[in-house]
Write a protein that holds these residues in place. Structure first.
Motif: not given
Lengths: 164, 220
Positions: A109-117
């Motif tokens: 699991g990898k966070v891209i950004s809060p807006a992208c998810g």
């Protein structure tokens, strides 16, 4: 000196407000090619009508008609293994052969950004079980394809080649 | 007679060289007002940072200790982290002749962080598979990075000082994370995938001095 300081402060605030790019480079698609054993440099001269492919984790059966030389197959997003059962079928619906390929992988699991998810990246792809002989399957990339936007699937990195 | 006059002028131009006194004269202890503001103004960030420095002539040994925790709503889930960090480094003051010893400095830091994080999100597949809820975490991750810093320190009143520090953060690295989760936000650094990354502190300090340092202003 004043200008250097001014540029530094401007750069600082511009970077603070930079929303960032929503570049999502994760798919659950595995690239598989089918080739002939007689001449491995050529694409498969498919000698049967179509594939029927069972994929574990779903009741759906994929029918690939006419049979093609390469495919993108989805792996199970909720498990660390997926089993594929390939049925090679003639035009008269008689089954030429059935092959099983059980694959294991790590889901990161990898966070891209809060807006992208957040997204799952599939890595360390490996064969856990198969009835194919070692001369019938060749492994290449151990990561699943990362750019889902290309229209020509030949452009994607190959994960496995299967030889009939 | 002429040679005597020239000789006398040469003696006048000779600078009086004094030995640099590297003994510390005090230390400043402060905190970052931006961290405190973010902590009390919203629910997504809780953190604090304590900053200190000690002078060795124009060189300052600087230490920052802090903590931050974030709770972020993602487009398809939630991310949270919590951890502690420190930075240690040297600042070099370029206002060496200021009588109040105000600073414009350049420096560097080495940072270290220890943190945990958790991620839950909804994974989707364009074909065949139904939406899946994924939960993963990193229990104990450590990380490090380097920084180039610049900023100001200005004496406001008696021992009260204020200033800012701009940080260009470089070369983040982490270890101890699980294969199932890529570290995202490292306390003290920020987003691990961003290299370089920026940081900014607006700080208030109190200086505790134990000896006077006389600075002779340059005559214009």
């Amino acid at each position: 000196m004043k200008f250097v300081l001014l540029i530094f402060i401007c750069g600082l605030f511009v970077s603070c407000f930079d929303p960032g790019d929503c570049l999502i480079s994760a798919t659950n698609l595995m690239h598989i090619q089918f080739k002939t054993q007689r001449n491995q440099h050529l694409d498969t001269i498919v000698t049967f009508a179509y594939y029927s492919i069972e994929v574990s984790g779903t009741d759906s059966v994929l029918r690939v008609r006419p049979a093609v030389a390469e495919l993108l197959l989805p792996v199970d997003i909720s498990k660390d293994t997926t089993t594929f059962i390939f049925h090679r079928i003639n035009a008269d619906s008689s089954v030429i052969g059935t092959d099983t390929l059980r694959l294991g992988y790590v889901r990161q699991g990898k966070v891209i950004s809060p807006a992208c998810g957040a997204f799952t990246y599939y890595q360390n792809l490996k064969i856990l079980k198969t009835n194919l002989g070692s001369e019938q399957i060749k492994a290449f990339s151990s990561s699943l394809i990362k750019d889902p936007t290309k229209s020509d699937i030949s452009a994607y990195a190959v994960n496995y080649q299967i030889f009939y | 007679m002429l040679s005597f006059v020239i000789g006398a002028q040469g003696q006048q131009k000779k600078k009086v060289k004094t030995k640099t006194d590297y003994r510390p004269s005090g230390f400043r202890l402060g905190t970052d007002l931006i961290d405190l503001g973010k902590t009390f103004s919203g629910n997504t960030f809780k953190g604090w940072e304590v900053n200190g420095d000690v002078d060795f002539s124009r060189y300052y040994l600087a230490v920052d200790v802090g903590s931050w925790g974030k709770n972020l709503a993602l487009n398809n889930g939630n991310y949270s982290n919590n951890g502690n960090y420190y930075r240690i480094g040297i600042d070099v003051n370029f206002l060496t002749n200021d009588p109040d010893r105000n600073m414009f400095f350049l420096g560097f830091r080495v940072g270290h962080s220890q943190f945990s994080e958790s991620l839950s999100y909804s994974a989707t597949s364009p074909n065949l598979f139904a939406k899946s809820s994924i939960q993963t975490s990193n229990g104990n991750v450590s990380g490090g990075w380097g920084e180039v810093t610049t900023g100001l320190r200005v004496k406001i009143w008696k021992g009260l000082w204020m200033g800012y520090t701009g940080r260009l953060k470089l070369a983040p690295s982490t270890k101890g994370s699980n294969a199932t989760m890529a570290p995202y936000d490292m306390p003290g650094y920020g987003i691990v995938q961003k290299n370089p990354w920026w940081g900014f502190n607006y700080q208030v300090f109190w200086r505790f001095g134990w000896r006077e340092v006389v600075v002779i202003p340059v005559k214009k």
